[in-house]
Design a protein around this motif. Structure first.
Motif, PDB file in Angstrom:
ATOM      1  N   LEU A 137      36.798  32.603  45.285  1.00 50.21           N
ATOM      2  CA  LEU A 137      35.463  32.408  44.724  1.00 50.21           C
ATOM      3  C   LEU A 137      34.604  31.510  45.612  1.00 50.21           C
ATOM      4  O   LEU A 137      33.422  31.779  45.806  1.00 50.21           O
ATOM      5  CB  LEU A 137      35.550  31.789  43.335  1.00 50.21           C
ATOM      6  N   LYS A 138      35.185  30.449  46.143  1.00 52.72           N
ATOM      7  CA  LYS A 138      34.433  29.561  47.032  1.00 52.72           C
ATOM      8  C   LYS A 138      33.930  30.315  48.252  1.00 52.72           C
ATOM      9  O   LYS A 138      32.817  30.082  48.716  1.00 52.72           O
ATOM     10  CB  LYS A 138      35.294  28.371  47.467  1.00 52.72           C
ATOM     11  N   ASP A 139      34.732  31.251  48.752  1.00 50.32           N
ATOM     12  CA  ASP A 139      34.340  32.024  49.935  1.00 50.32           C
ATOM     13  C   ASP A 139      33.209  33.000  49.651  1.00 50.32           C
ATOM     14  O   ASP A 139      32.384  33.272  50.513  1.00 50.32           O
ATOM     15  CB  ASP A 139      35.536  32.810  50.498  1.00 50.32           C
ATOM     16  N   VAL A 140      33.169  33.554  48.448  1.00 50.73           N
ATOM     17  CA  VAL A 140      32.199  34.617  48.164  1.00 50.73           C
ATOM     18  C   VAL A 140      31.066  34.191  47.230  1.00 50.73           C
ATOM     19  O   VAL A 140      30.181  34.988  46.947  1.00 50.73           O
ATOM     20  CB  VAL A 140      32.895  35.881  47.596  1.00 50.73           C
ATOM     21  N   ARG A 147      27.432  39.383  38.740  1.00 53.73           N
ATOM     22  CA  ARG A 147      28.364  38.955  37.703  1.00 53.73           C
ATOM     23  C   ARG A 147      29.787  39.106  38.218  1.00 53.73           C
ATOM     24  O   ARG A 147      30.035  39.793  39.200  1.00 53.73           O
ATOM     25  CB  ARG A 147      28.174  39.746  36.422  1.00 53.73           C
ATOM     26  N   LEU A 148      30.697  38.482  37.521  1.00 57.81           N
ATOM     27  CA  LEU A 148      32.107  38.511  37.857  1.00 57.81           C
ATOM     28  C   LEU A 148      32.870  39.000  36.639  1.00 57.81           C
ATOM     29  O   LEU A 148      32.668  38.499  35.539  1.00 57.81           O
ATOM     30  CB  LEU A 148      32.566  37.102  38.243  1.00 57.81           C
ATOM     31  N   ILE A 149      33.709  40.004  36.838  1.00 58.67           N
ATOM     32  CA  ILE A 149      34.563  40.513  35.765  1.00 58.67           C
ATOM     33  C   ILE A 149      35.960  39.989  36.058  1.00 58.67           C
ATOM     34  O   ILE A 149      36.576  40.374  37.048  1.00 58.67           O
ATOM     35  CB  ILE A 149      34.534  42.049  35.718  1.00 58.67           C
ATOM     36  N   VAL A 170      37.482  29.610  35.967  1.00 59.57           N
ATOM     37  CA  VAL A 170      36.823  30.535  36.900  1.00 59.57           C
ATOM     38  C   VAL A 170      35.306  30.458  36.721  1.00 59.57           C
ATOM     39  O   VAL A 170      34.559  30.367  37.699  1.00 59.57           O
ATOM     40  CB  VAL A 170      37.346  31.974  36.693  1.00 59.57           C
ATOM     41  N   ALA A 171      34.846  30.469  35.466  1.00 59.77           N
ATOM     42  CA  ALA A 171      33.403  30.418  35.199  1.00 59.77           C
ATOM     43  C   ALA A 171      32.788  29.133  35.744  1.00 59.77           C
ATOM     44  O   ALA A 171      31.672  29.153  36.280  1.00 59.77           O
ATOM     45  CB  ALA A 171      33.142  30.547  33.704  1.00 59.77           C
ATOM     46  N   ILE A 179      32.386  37.745  33.018  1.00 56.08           N
ATOM     47  CA  ILE A 179      32.779  38.595  31.898  1.00 56.08           C
ATOM     48  C   ILE A 179      34.288  38.491  31.769  1.00 56.08           C
ATOM     49  O   ILE A 179      35.025  38.722  32.731  1.00 56.08           O
ATOM     50  CB  ILE A 179      32.357  40.057  32.133  1.00 56.08           C
ATOM     51  N   ILE A 180      34.757  38.150  30.587  1.00 57.86           N
ATOM     52  CA  ILE A 180      36.189  37.996  30.351  1.00 57.86           C
ATOM     53  C   ILE A 180      36.794  39.376  30.064  1.00 57.86           C
ATOM     54  O   ILE A 180      36.201  40.189  29.365  1.00 57.86           O
ATOM     55  CB  ILE A 180      36.450  37.007  29.201  1.00 57.86           C
TER      56      ILE A 180
END
Length: 186
Positions: A137-140, A147-149, A170-171, A179-180
């Motif tokens: 996540l830090k890289d992208v 959004r992130l699923i 993560v959020a 999105i969980i």
């Protein structure tokens, strides 16, 4: 997904019609006509995978014709994008493709991450990668995903409950809404 036909269209229409939910659909979507059918059915987003990776012009046309309705689903193995239901590897690095897509289509790309025990899983969950979810996540984070699923695959299909603690973690480390996914039951 393998046939490239809209075989789930009637089911998607029923879900959209019966429930007050934002529905996303993906799998086997390979042409603009299929995208139109799903959007006409009321879906919030249409997720493109292999077709978008194999043909970037198709992805561009879809994003232009259906602004803010296209999500990009990326499956990777050993750092390279996988296509055709994980049967083929492309020669394109996942990070490079993701960065380029987010730059071309800001706030239109949804990033799907499947994780197990804090590490990203690939190849249809058959393999754990050596990438830690939070480090990835830090890289992208600055790529511009809309959004992130997030799916904790230890919970998916178990009818327990989502992994709220890890999803919150993560959020808290994501620059976009999360999105969980996985572990939800009726």
């Amino acid at each position: 997904a393998l046939t490239g036909e809209t075989v789930n269209l009637d089911i998607i229409k029923d879900i959209v019609g019966k429930f007050d939910l934002k529905v996303e659909v993906g799998g086997g979507i390979r042409n603009l006509d299929s995208i139109q059918k799903y959007i006409d059915a009321g879906t919030e987003k249409v997720i493109l995978g292999s077709a978008a990776i194999k043909d970037k012009k198709f992805l561009k046309k879809a994003c232009q014709k259906f602004p803010n309705k296209i999500a990009l689903g990326l499956d990777a193995k050993d750092g390279y994008l996988s296509v055709s239901g994980w049967k083929e590897n492309s020669n394109e690095l996942a990070f490079d493709y993701l960065k380029e897509a987010c730059e071309k289509f800001p706030n239109q790309i949804a990033l799907g991450l499947d994780a197990k025990d804090g590490y990203l899983s690939v190849s249809g969950w058959k393999e754990n990668s050596n990438l830690k979810t939070l480090e990835f996540l830090k890289d992208v984070n600055d790529y511009g995903a809309s959004r992130l699923i997030y799916t904790d695959i230890n919970r998916d299909g178990m009818k327990m409950s989502p992994n709220f603690d890890e999803t919150e973690n993560v959020a808290n480390n994501s620059n976009c809404p999360v999105i969980i996914s996985g572990g939800v039951s009726s």
